[in-house]
Design a protein around this motif. Structure first.
Motif, PDB file in Angstrom:
ATOM      1  N   GLN A 144      11.795   2.193   7.123  1.00  0.00           N
ATOM      2  CA  GLN A 144      10.658   1.949   8.028  1.00  0.00           C
ATOM      3  C   GLN A 144       9.472   2.817   7.638  1.00  0.00           C
ATOM      4  O   GLN A 144       8.333   2.361   7.554  1.00  0.00           O
ATOM      5  CB  GLN A 144      11.071   2.311   9.478  1.00  0.00           C
ATOM      6  N   SER A 145       9.773   4.073   7.329  1.00  0.00           N
ATOM      7  CA  SER A 145       8.701   5.010   6.973  1.00  0.00           C
ATOM      8  C   SER A 145       8.050   4.575   5.661  1.00  0.00           C
ATOM      9  O   SER A 145       6.825   4.558   5.529  1.00  0.00           O
ATOM     10  CB  SER A 145       9.294   6.411   6.848  1.00  0.00           C
ATOM     11  N   ALA A 146       8.894   4.196   4.701  1.00  0.00           N
ATOM     12  CA  ALA A 146       8.354   3.755   3.409  1.00  0.00           C
ATOM     13  C   ALA A 146       7.490   2.516   3.589  1.00  0.00           C
ATOM     14  O   ALA A 146       6.393   2.417   3.022  1.00  0.00           O
ATOM     15  CB  ALA A 146       9.510   3.469   2.441  1.00  0.00           C
ATOM     16  N   VAL A 147       7.956   1.571   4.402  1.00  0.00           N
ATOM     17  CA  VAL A 147       7.179   0.338   4.636  1.00  0.00           C
ATOM     18  C   VAL A 147       5.852   0.680   5.318  1.00  0.00           C
ATOM     19  O   VAL A 147       4.797   0.160   4.932  1.00  0.00           O
ATOM     20  CB  VAL A 147       7.989  -0.675   5.464  1.00  0.00           C
ATOM     21  N   SER A 148       5.870   1.584   6.268  1.00  0.00           N
ATOM     22  CA  SER A 148       4.618   1.973   6.942  1.00  0.00           C
ATOM     23  C   SER A 148       3.624   2.567   5.954  1.00  0.00           C
ATOM     24  O   SER A 148       2.427   2.258   5.987  1.00  0.00           O
ATOM     25  CB  SER A 148       4.911   2.986   8.046  1.00  0.00           C
ATOM     26  N   ARG A 149       4.127   3.395   5.057  1.00  0.00           N
ATOM     27  CA  ARG A 149       3.246   3.999   4.042  1.00  0.00           C
ATOM     28  C   ARG A 149       2.686   2.920   3.119  1.00  0.00           C
ATOM     29  O   ARG A 149       1.510   2.947   2.744  1.00  0.00           O
ATOM     30  CB  ARG A 149       4.022   5.051   3.243  1.00  0.00           C
ATOM     31  N   ASP A 205      -6.975  -3.683   0.601  1.00  0.00           N
ATOM     32  CA  ASP A 205      -7.741  -4.784   1.188  1.00  0.00           C
ATOM     33  C   ASP A 205      -9.198  -4.367   1.412  1.00  0.00           C
ATOM     34  O   ASP A 205     -10.139  -5.084   1.065  1.00  0.00           O
ATOM     35  CB  ASP A 205      -7.094  -5.192   2.524  1.00  0.00           C
ATOM     36  N   ALA A 206      -9.359  -3.159   1.941  1.00  0.00           N
ATOM     37  CA  ALA A 206     -10.722  -2.662   2.218  1.00  0.00           C
ATOM     38  C   ALA A 206     -11.538  -2.559   0.933  1.00  0.00           C
ATOM     39  O   ALA A 206     -12.767  -2.697   0.930  1.00  0.00           O
ATOM     40  CB  ALA A 206     -10.648  -1.300   2.902  1.00  0.00           C
ATOM     41  N   GLY A 207     -10.831  -2.346  -0.169  1.00  0.00           N
ATOM     42  CA  GLY A 207     -11.520  -2.216  -1.457  1.00  0.00           C
ATOM     43  C   GLY A 207     -11.636  -3.530  -2.210  1.00  0.00           C
ATOM     44  O   GLY A 207     -12.137  -3.572  -3.336  1.00  0.00           O
ATOM     45  N   GLY A 208     -11.141  -4.609  -1.602  1.00  0.00           N
ATOM     46  CA  GLY A 208     -11.293  -5.927  -2.216  1.00  0.00           C
ATOM     47  C   GLY A 208     -10.204  -6.303  -3.200  1.00  0.00           C
ATOM     48  O   GLY A 208     -10.325  -7.290  -3.935  1.00  0.00           O
ATOM     49  N   ALA A 209      -9.113  -5.540  -3.233  1.00  0.00           N
ATOM     50  CA  ALA A 209      -8.014  -5.890  -4.158  1.00  0.00           C
ATOM     51  C   ALA A 209      -7.275  -7.127  -3.663  1.00  0.00           C
ATOM     52  O   ALA A 209      -7.108  -7.326  -2.461  1.00  0.00           O
ATOM     53  CB  ALA A 209      -7.036  -4.722  -4.282  1.00  0.00           C
ATOM     54  N   LYS A 210      -6.813  -7.943  -4.606  1.00  0.00           N
ATOM     55  CA  LYS A 210      -6.088  -9.171  -4.252  1.00  0.00           C
ATOM     56  C   LYS A 210      -4.624  -9.113  -4.697  1.00  0.00           C
ATOM     57  O   LYS A 210      -3.855 -10.020  -4.391  1.00  0.00           O
ATOM     58  CB  LYS A 210      -6.772 -10.381  -4.925  1.00  0.00           C
ATOM     59  N   LEU A 211      -4.299  -8.072  -5.469  1.00  0.00           N
ATOM     60  CA  LEU A 211      -2.913  -7.910  -5.940  1.00  0.00           C
ATOM     61  C   LEU A 211      -2.572  -6.422  -5.906  1.00  0.00           C
ATOM     62  O   LEU A 211      -3.353  -5.593  -6.399  1.00  0.00           O
ATOM     63  CB  LEU A 211      -2.772  -8.441  -7.381  1.00  0.00           C
ATOM     64  N   VAL A 212      -1.434  -6.088  -5.294  1.00  0.00           N
ATOM     65  CA  VAL A 212      -1.016  -4.685  -5.164  1.00  0.00           C
ATOM     66  C   VAL A 212       0.367  -4.516  -5.799  1.00  0.00           C
ATOM     67  O   VAL A 212       1.265  -5.333  -5.562  1.00  0.00           O
ATOM     68  CB  VAL A 212      -0.965  -4.273  -3.674  1.00  0.00           C
ATOM     69  N   VAL A 213       0.506  -3.476  -6.614  1.00  0.00           N
ATOM     70  CA  VAL A 213       1.778  -3.218  -7.309  1.00  0.00           C
ATOM     71  C   VAL A 213       2.410  -1.946  -6.742  1.00  0.00           C
ATOM     72  O   VAL A 213       1.855  -0.858  -6.881  1.00  0.00           O
ATOM     73  CB  VAL A 213       1.560  -3.062  -8.828  1.00  0.00           C
ATOM     74  N   PHE A 214       3.553  -2.117  -6.061  1.00  0.00           N
ATOM     75  CA  PHE A 214       4.297  -0.963  -5.544  1.00  0.00           C
ATOM     76  C   PHE A 214       5.308  -0.510  -6.596  1.00  0.00           C
ATOM     77  O   PHE A 214       5.540  -1.200  -7.581  1.00  0.00           O
ATOM     78  CB  PHE A 214       4.986  -1.360  -4.217  1.00  0.00           C
ATOM     79  N   PRO A 215       5.964   0.637  -6.390  1.00  0.00           N
ATOM     80  CA  PRO A 215       6.881   1.175  -7.413  1.00  0.00           C
ATOM     81  C   PRO A 215       8.230   0.468  -7.465  1.00  0.00           C
ATOM     82  O   PRO A 215       8.557  -0.400  -6.653  1.00  0.00           O
ATOM     83  CB  PRO A 215       7.076   2.646  -6.977  1.00  0.00           C
ATOM     84  N   GLU A 216       9.039   0.925  -8.418  1.00  0.00           N
ATOM     85  CA  GLU A 216      10.474   0.603  -8.511  1.00  0.00           C
ATOM     86  C   GLU A 216      11.164   1.233  -7.294  1.00  0.00           C
ATOM     87  O   GLU A 216      10.759   2.305  -6.826  1.00  0.00           O
ATOM     88  CB  GLU A 216      11.032   1.219  -9.802  1.00  0.00           C
ATOM     89  N   LEU A 217      12.207   0.591  -6.780  1.00  0.00           N
ATOM     90  CA  LEU A 217      13.024   1.146  -5.678  1.00  0.00           C
ATOM     91  C   LEU A 217      12.120   1.764  -4.619  1.00  0.00           C
ATOM     92  O   LEU A 217      12.284   2.925  -4.225  1.00  0.00           O
ATOM     93  CB  LEU A 217      14.009   2.178  -6.247  1.00  0.00           C
ATOM     94  N   ALA A 218      11.166   0.976  -4.145  1.00  0.00           N
ATOM     95  CA  ALA A 218      10.073   1.488  -3.297  1.00  0.00           C
ATOM     96  C   ALA A 218      10.486   1.715  -1.850  1.00  0.00           C
ATOM     97  O   ALA A 218       9.699   2.251  -1.066  1.00  0.00           O
ATOM     98  CB  ALA A 218       8.885   0.522  -3.340  1.00  0.00           C
ATOM     99  N   LEU A 219      11.709   1.314  -1.480  1.00  0.00           N
ATOM    100  CA  LEU A 219      12.107   1.426  -0.069  1.00  0.00           C
ATOM    101  C   LEU A 219      12.916   2.677   0.242  1.00  0.00           C
ATOM    102  O   LEU A 219      13.100   3.042   1.411  1.00  0.00           O
ATOM    103  CB  LEU A 219      12.913   0.179   0.340  1.00  0.00           C
ATOM    104  N   THR A 220      13.420   3.313  -0.803  1.00  0.00           N
ATOM    105  CA  THR A 220      14.324   4.463  -0.573  1.00  0.00           C
ATOM    106  C   THR A 220      14.077   5.538  -1.630  1.00  0.00           C
ATOM    107  O   THR A 220      13.360   5.324  -2.605  1.00  0.00           O
ATOM    108  CB  THR A 220      15.804   4.029  -0.714  1.00  0.00           C
ATOM    109  N   THR A 221      14.766   6.628  -1.427  1.00  0.00           N
ATOM    110  CA  THR A 221      14.752   7.675  -2.450  1.00  0.00           C
ATOM    111  C   THR A 221      15.407   7.136  -3.717  1.00  0.00           C
ATOM    112  O   THR A 221      16.114   6.107  -3.671  1.00  0.00           O
ATOM    113  CB  THR A 221      15.483   8.926  -1.939  1.00  0.00           C
ATOM    114  N   PHE A 222      15.238   7.810  -4.836  1.00  0.00           N
ATOM    115  CA  PHE A 222      15.865   7.373  -6.092  1.00  0.00           C
ATOM    116  C   PHE A 222      17.346   7.783  -6.056  1.00  0.00           C
ATOM    117  O   PHE A 222      17.750   8.803  -6.594  1.00  0.00           O
ATOM    118  CB  PHE A 222      15.153   7.977  -7.301  1.00  0.00           C
ATOM    119  N   PHE A 223      18.173   6.965  -5.397  1.00  0.00           N
ATOM    120  CA  PHE A 223      19.568   7.338  -5.126  1.00  0.00           C
ATOM    121  C   PHE A 223      20.448   7.422  -6.381  1.00  0.00           C
ATOM    122  O   PHE A 223      21.473   8.121  -6.361  1.00  0.00           O
ATOM    123  CB  PHE A 223      20.201   6.367  -4.116  1.00  0.00           C
TER     124      PHE A 223
END
Ligand code: ING
Length: 312
Positions: free
Chosen positions: A22-27, A36-54
């Motif tokens: 939940q915290s990761a999604v909020s961030r 969006d405010a800067g006009g970007a139309k495509l956003v790239v999040f990291p690998e394993l972006a929902l959790t710590t690098f388990f």
């Protein structure tokens, strides 16, 4: 139709082991709003972006292992990210641990998806190059157990027409292998999206710290230039429970030049208005594959796995 698209690498700072999805999604939603405010139309999040690098941990209980994986995408916890992106007409790349038991057999993948501005998943990729080792190595300074927790990806390196451009994906260690980009280059890729979680240290050997970032950028810049494609590389960075990971998220032009780069190891947005025709002259000259490649001499690249030097 303009062939420009404003793209953002949405770098994440550390996600601590105890931090929930939940915290990761909020961030990520905050970064999406900034994009969006800067006009970007495509956003790239990291690998394993929902959790710590388990994969840095030895986990022996199968249920605990599975607790790090997503059984469906979107899921209840990730739906808000999909909703926010759709409301804003923004597409995104998301890396996550995928548990797949569609045909009765359970598989575990280090996966990524491309989601179109209408909220539909248009493409999925499953990490092919799994670094590290399968078993706990007591002599290693730290563990990197991706070969233990993930199956090798079974989808190859596909590309998709998204936003009227040819987009491809890969994940972290894939970016270090020339084959990754060339397979997509042979499909006319114009932008490769990738996320990474790269430790500062090395488990088995010491090398000067500056080489970590040098090799990170070198790999992506070479892949971009040698296939005349844009590359967007997004880190999850900073110290996760004391384990440092590099930042250096960046957007790289088909010329191989870094056009924008992160300055921190925290949540940080790195944006650039990408001219998707910038690589055209290279595809028509230096990297006109049809005109210049000589596949009759490349056979062992696909038929031989390891290196075999000549006899002493
Ligand atoms: N991480 C690292 C990466 O390829 C690594 C592992 C680091 C391999 C340095 C070789 C050298 O960036 C992941 N998750 O692949």
């Amino acid at each position: 139709m303009t062939r420009h698209i404003k793209v953002a690498a949405a770098q994440l700072g550390p996600i601590q082991k105890a931090e929930g999805r939940q915290s990761a999604v909020s961030r990520m939603i905050e970064l999406l709003k900034e994009a969006d405010a800067g006009g970007a139309k495509l956003v790239v999040f990291p690998e394993l972006a929902l959790t710590t690098f388990f994969p840095r941990y030895l986990i022996e209980d199968p249920d605990e292992i599975d607790s790090w994986f997503e059984r469906e995408m979107p899921s209840a916890v990730t739906q808000p990210l999909f909703d926010q992106a759709k409301q804003r007409g923004i597409g995104f790349y998301l890396g996550y641990a995928e548990l797949d038991n569609k045909n009765g057999e359970t598989k575990h993948y280090n996966s990524s998806i491309i989601v179109a501005p209408d909220g539909n998943i248009v493409g999925k990729y499953r990490k092919v190059h799994l670094p590290g080792h399968k078993d706990y190595e007591p002599d290693y300074k730290y563990q990197h157990l991706e070969k233990r927790y993930f199956d090798v990806g079974n989808l190859g390196f596909p590309v998709w027409r998204v936003f009227g451009r040819v987009m491809g994906m890969c994940i972290c260690n894939d970016r270090r292998w020339a084959e990754t980009y060339r397979v997509m280059g042979l499909q006319g890729v114009e932008m490769v999206l990738l996320g990474y979680n790269t430790p500062w240290g090395n488990a088995t050997h010491d090398e000067p710290m500056h080489l970590k970032m040098f090799h990170n950028h070198l790999s992506m810049q070479a892949g971009a230039y040698q296939n005349a494609t844009w590359v967007v590389g997004t880190a999850k960075a900073g110290y996760e429970d004391g384990n440092g990971m590099i930042g250096g998220s960046c957007i790289i032009a088909p010329t191989g030049e870094i056009v924008a780069q992160a300055l921190t190891e925290e949540d940080e947005l790195v944006s650039y208005d990408c001219d998707m025709d910038l690589g055209k002259y290279l595809k028509q000259t230096t990297y006109d594959f049809e005109r210049h490649r000589r596949i009759e001499h490349y056979g062992i690249i696909a038929s031989q796995t390891g290196a075999t030097p000549p006899p002493e």
